[in-house]
Motif scaffolding. Sequence first.
Motif, PDB file in Angstrom:
ATOM      1  N   GLY A   1       1.034  -1.236  -0.284  1.00  0.00           N
ATOM      2  CA  GLY A   1       0.084  -0.165   0.306  1.00  0.00           C
ATOM      3  C   GLY A   1       0.993   1.322  -0.121  1.00  0.00           C
ATOM      4  O   GLY A   1       0.372   2.321  -0.604  1.00  0.00           O
ATOM      5  N   ARG A   2       1.963   1.054   0.389  1.00  0.00           N
ATOM      6  CA  ARG A   2       3.336   2.309  -0.036  1.00  0.00           C
ATOM      7  C   ARG A   2       3.548   2.724  -1.461  1.00  0.00           C
ATOM      8  O   ARG A   2       4.714   3.338  -0.863  1.00  0.00           O
ATOM      9  CB  ARG A   2       3.506   2.242   1.142  1.00  0.00           C
ATOM     10  CG  ARG A   2       3.219   2.654   2.785  1.00  0.00           C
ATOM     11  CD  ARG A   2       3.851   3.296   3.754  1.00  0.00           C
ATOM     12  NE  ARG A   2       5.004   1.776   4.285  1.00  0.00           N
ATOM     13  CZ  ARG A   2       6.333   1.930   5.932  1.00  0.00           C
ATOM     14  NH1 ARG A   2       6.301   2.916   5.852  1.00  0.00           N
ATOM     15  NH2 ARG A   2       6.885   0.952   5.351  1.00  0.00           N
ATOM     16  N   SER A   3       3.209   1.533  -2.363  1.00  0.00           N
ATOM     17  CA  SER A   3       4.435   1.872  -3.124  1.00  0.00           C
ATOM     18  C   SER A   3       4.152   3.317  -3.397  1.00  0.00           C
ATOM     19  O   SER A   3       5.319   3.279  -4.595  1.00  0.00           O
ATOM     20  CB  SER A   3       3.951   1.188  -3.917  1.00  0.00           C
ATOM     21  OG  SER A   3       2.117   1.585  -4.133  1.00  0.00           O
ATOM     22  N   ASP A   4       3.632   4.193  -3.317  1.00  0.00           N
ATOM     23  CA  ASP A   4       3.734   5.640  -3.688  1.00  0.00           C
ATOM     24  C   ASP A   4       4.494   6.038  -3.338  1.00  0.00           C
ATOM     25  O   ASP A   4       5.533   7.438  -3.403  1.00  0.00           O
ATOM     26  CB  ASP A   4       2.226   6.539  -3.378  1.00  0.00           C
ATOM     27  CG  ASP A   4       2.033   6.634  -2.095  1.00  0.00           C
ATOM     28  OD1 ASP A   4       2.101   5.424  -1.242  1.00  0.00           O
ATOM     29  OD2 ASP A   4       1.252   7.376  -1.922  1.00  0.00           O
ATOM     30  N   HIS A   5       5.777   5.805  -2.153  1.00  0.00           N
ATOM     31  CA  HIS A   5       6.388   5.955  -1.361  1.00  0.00           C
ATOM     32  C   HIS A   5       8.287   5.149  -1.471  1.00  0.00           C
ATOM     33  O   HIS A   5       8.777   5.475  -0.564  1.00  0.00           O
ATOM     34  CB  HIS A   5       6.202   5.606   0.652  1.00  0.00           C
ATOM     35  CG  HIS A   5       4.995   6.792   0.975  1.00  0.00           C
ATOM     36  ND1 HIS A   5       4.363   7.353   0.491  1.00  0.00           N
ATOM     37  CD2 HIS A   5       5.324   7.725   1.678  1.00  0.00           C
ATOM     38  CE1 HIS A   5       3.478   8.343   0.896  1.00  0.00           C
ATOM     39  NE2 HIS A   5       4.108   8.564   2.308  1.00  0.00           N
ATOM     40  N   PHE A   6       8.034   4.439  -2.740  1.00  0.00           N
ATOM     41  CA  PHE A   6       9.364   3.319  -2.839  1.00  0.00           C
ATOM     42  C   PHE A   6       9.194   3.285  -4.006  1.00  0.00           C
ATOM     43  O   PHE A   6       7.946   2.892  -4.938  1.00  0.00           O
ATOM     44  CB  PHE A   6       9.432   2.366  -1.505  1.00  0.00           C
ATOM     45  CG  PHE A   6       8.621   1.265  -1.962  1.00  0.00           C
ATOM     46  CD1 PHE A   6       8.537   0.095  -2.910  1.00  0.00           C
ATOM     47  CD2 PHE A   6       7.273   0.454  -1.041  1.00  0.00           C
ATOM     48  CE1 PHE A   6       7.566  -0.483  -3.301  1.00  0.00           C
ATOM     49  CE2 PHE A   6       6.600  -0.070  -1.494  1.00  0.00           C
ATOM     50  CZ  PHE A   6       6.854  -1.165  -2.625  1.00  0.00           C
ATOM     51  N   LEU A   7      10.571   3.525  -4.426  1.00  0.00           N
ATOM     52  CA  LEU A   7      10.449   2.474  -5.556  1.00  0.00           C
ATOM     53  C   LEU A   7      11.696   1.437  -5.768  1.00  0.00           C
ATOM     54  O   LEU A   7      12.142   1.396  -4.460  1.00  0.00           O
ATOM     55  CB  LEU A   7      11.646   3.930  -6.982  1.00  0.00           C
ATOM     56  CG  LEU A   7      11.548   5.205  -6.432  1.00  0.00           C
ATOM     57  CD1 LEU A   7      12.055   6.103  -7.243  1.00  0.00           C
ATOM     58  CD2 LEU A   7      10.009   5.626  -7.615  1.00  0.00           C
ATOM     59  N   GLN A   8      11.816   1.106  -7.040  1.00  0.00           N
ATOM     60  CA  GLN A   8      12.559  -0.355  -6.739  1.00  0.00           C
ATOM     61  C   GLN A   8      13.730  -0.470  -8.009  1.00  0.00           C
ATOM     62  O   GLN A   8      13.359  -0.036  -9.129  1.00  0.00           O
ATOM     63  CB  GLN A   8      11.487  -1.358  -7.185  1.00  0.00           C
ATOM     64  CG  GLN A   8      10.632  -1.343  -8.634  1.00  0.00           C
ATOM     65  CD  GLN A   8       9.412  -1.314  -8.097  1.00  0.00           C
ATOM     66  OE1 GLN A   8       8.979  -2.584  -6.780  1.00  0.00           O
ATOM     67  NE2 GLN A   8       8.054  -1.288  -8.544  1.00  0.00           N
ATOM     68  N   VAL A   9      14.953  -0.990  -7.440  1.00  0.00           N
ATOM     69  CA  VAL A   9      15.992  -0.943  -8.354  1.00  0.00           C
ATOM     70  C   VAL A   9      15.804  -2.795  -8.853  1.00  0.00           C
ATOM     71  O   VAL A   9      16.578  -3.203  -7.771  1.00  0.00           O
ATOM     72  CB  VAL A   9      17.461  -0.355  -7.917  1.00  0.00           C
ATOM     73  CG1 VAL A   9      18.588  -0.584  -9.451  1.00  0.00           C
ATOM     74  CG2 VAL A   9      17.440   1.483  -7.221  1.00  0.00           C
ATOM     75  N   THR A  10      15.925  -3.169  -9.809  1.00  0.00           N
ATOM     76  CA  THR A  10      15.784  -3.827 -10.280  1.00  0.00           C
ATOM     77  C   THR A  10      16.552  -4.883 -11.508  1.00  0.00           C
ATOM     78  O   THR A  10      17.106  -6.244 -11.051  1.00  0.00           O
ATOM     79  CB  THR A  10      14.563  -4.712 -10.666  1.00  0.00           C
ATOM     80  OG1 THR A  10      14.666  -3.852 -12.266  1.00  0.00           O
ATOM     81  CG2 THR A  10      12.953  -4.298  -9.893  1.00  0.00           C
ATOM     82  N   THR A  11      17.692  -3.379 -11.815  1.00  0.00           N
ATOM     83  CA  THR A  11      18.934  -4.707 -13.331  1.00  0.00           C
ATOM     84  C   THR A  11      19.742  -3.005 -13.171  1.00  0.00           C
ATOM     85  O   THR A  11      19.684  -2.343 -12.853  1.00  0.00           O
ATOM     86  CB  THR A  11      17.545  -4.980 -14.434  1.00  0.00           C
ATOM     87  OG1 THR A  11      16.391  -5.383 -14.267  1.00  0.00           O
ATOM     88  CG2 THR A  11      18.582  -4.659 -15.493  1.00  0.00           C
ATOM     89  N   ILE A  12      20.641  -4.088 -12.948  1.00  0.00           N
ATOM     90  CA  ILE A  12      22.163  -3.312 -13.333  1.00  0.00           C
ATOM     91  C   ILE A  12      22.300  -3.793 -15.162  1.00  0.00           C
ATOM     92  O   ILE A  12      22.453  -5.053 -15.666  1.00  0.00           O
ATOM     93  CB  ILE A  12      23.311  -3.720 -12.518  1.00  0.00           C
ATOM     94  CG1 ILE A  12      24.075  -3.210 -13.070  1.00  0.00           C
ATOM     95  CG2 ILE A  12      23.070  -5.082 -12.292  1.00  0.00           C
ATOM     96  CD1 ILE A  12      25.640  -2.958 -11.897  1.00  0.00           C
ATOM     97  N   ALA A  13      22.467  -3.066 -15.697  1.00  0.00           N
ATOM     98  CA  ALA A  13      22.664  -3.202 -17.132  1.00  0.00           C
ATOM     99  C   ALA A  13      23.855  -2.285 -17.181  1.00  0.00           C
ATOM    100  O   ALA A  13      24.276  -0.735 -17.523  1.00  0.00           O
ATOM    101  CB  ALA A  13      21.866  -2.177 -18.215  1.00  0.00           C
ATOM    102  N   GLN A  14      25.292  -2.986 -18.232  1.00  0.00           N
ATOM    103  CA  GLN A  14      26.395  -2.022 -18.284  1.00  0.00           C
ATOM    104  C   GLN A  14      27.040  -2.777 -19.749  1.00  0.00           C
ATOM    105  O   GLN A  14      26.502  -3.939 -20.758  1.00  0.00           O
ATOM    106  CB  GLN A  14      27.466  -3.243 -17.380  1.00  0.00           C
ATOM    107  CG  GLN A  14      26.837  -2.722 -15.917  1.00  0.00           C
ATOM    108  CD  GLN A  14      28.112  -2.763 -14.701  1.00  0.00           C
ATOM    109  OE1 GLN A  14      27.869  -4.729 -15.162  1.00  0.00           O
ATOM    110  NE2 GLN A  14      29.155  -1.957 -14.226  1.00  0.00           N
TER     111      GLN A  14
END
Length: 411
Positions: free
Chosen positions: A52-65
């Motif tokens: 329910g607090r998804s408007d307060h957090f972000l997700q970093v899921t991938t690193i691309a190089q």
Amino acid sequence: MLKNYFLVACKVYMRRKLFTAINLLCIILTLVVLLTVAAMLQTMFYPTGVEGRSDHFLQVTTIAQTSKKSSTSSPLGYKVIEQYLRKMKTVDKVAAVSGGKTVSIYQSDRVTEVIMRRTDAEYWQILDFKVLAGRVPSEDDVKQGRFVAVLNESTAKKIFSDGKALGQKINAGGQQFEVIGIVEDVLHLNAFADIWVPVTTFPTSQYRDEYHGEFFALLLAKSPADLPLIKDEIQQIAKLVNADDPAHWEHTYLWADSKLDFVARNILDNREVADSGATQLLLGIASLMVAFMLLPALNLVNLNSGRIMERATEIGVRKAFGASGTELAGQFIMENILLCVFGGVLGIFFTKLTLIWLSSSGIVPYMKVDLSAVVFCYALVISVVFGLLSGVIPAWKMSRLDPVLALKGGA
């Protein structure tokens, strides 16, 4: 005047029961499909409950190089989270969690396949799981690397038929854990799993030194207003990771995404650009929904045109007594809108039944979808749009009828 329109519309509907039934069926089926999809999309992108607090957090899921000769893209390695993301100044909390991995729980008489995640203590602080029994892992559990586990309700019942899971030992993926908590079943992007154990229970410590691994990070902001600052800081961190990585890549890409951005970035494969493509994805979904709605609207146009021609004599009489084309068109549009709104109410009712069936059928594990106020408003808007789309053209044709021809029953 509106009252008269309403009374006339009711009489017309009752006089032509087959036409009314066909129109209602067309409207209801279309709305049930559209509203079911809308409810599922809202649950995915803007959930309540555990996320329910998804408007307060972000997700970093991938690193691309990337470099001139090659490129790589994978989930984050734990080192990126521990060495860089945990030091961010714009976040309140940072959680590290592994992706869901299928493991086997071995018992004397059977083997059960489950989805396992490895998490830290912050994970349980960012997400609002409903704890049904026991507790979730603490910071000390994670720090000490204790072999403790949390099960969801369905898995606890599946493994322990007597329902007494707390304090029991389970062998999952070749490791033995003690069950310390039971949580409610959930189906969400960051929360879906059958069993959760501390991240520090990996068989080896090799994961601590990896830039590429099986993790993603949840970044909790103090307020939604801080989310743009978090995204900017992530871009600076990407430069640090690139400079420190011994593989000497030319560019490193890290993106802090909302749930919508995450889905759009993966569907459209925008891993090396800042724009996730969320707007493009929403426009595509909206276009598909409009296209889906146009077909039944065109069918309703044909049905309404035929109905109006059947009432040619009535139209001719009213025109002969001074009724203007605008007044007649207004009446026919109002009749159609009233029918569509009534169909919309029935559509909402049948959508509710459909969502209850989907949530209880087990077709999608742990899915819980319900109608919200937003989706309810969508239904009313779609119903009115249906009425306008399918009523304007027939009403315009009717307003142009010559009264003499109309009295003779011609067009």
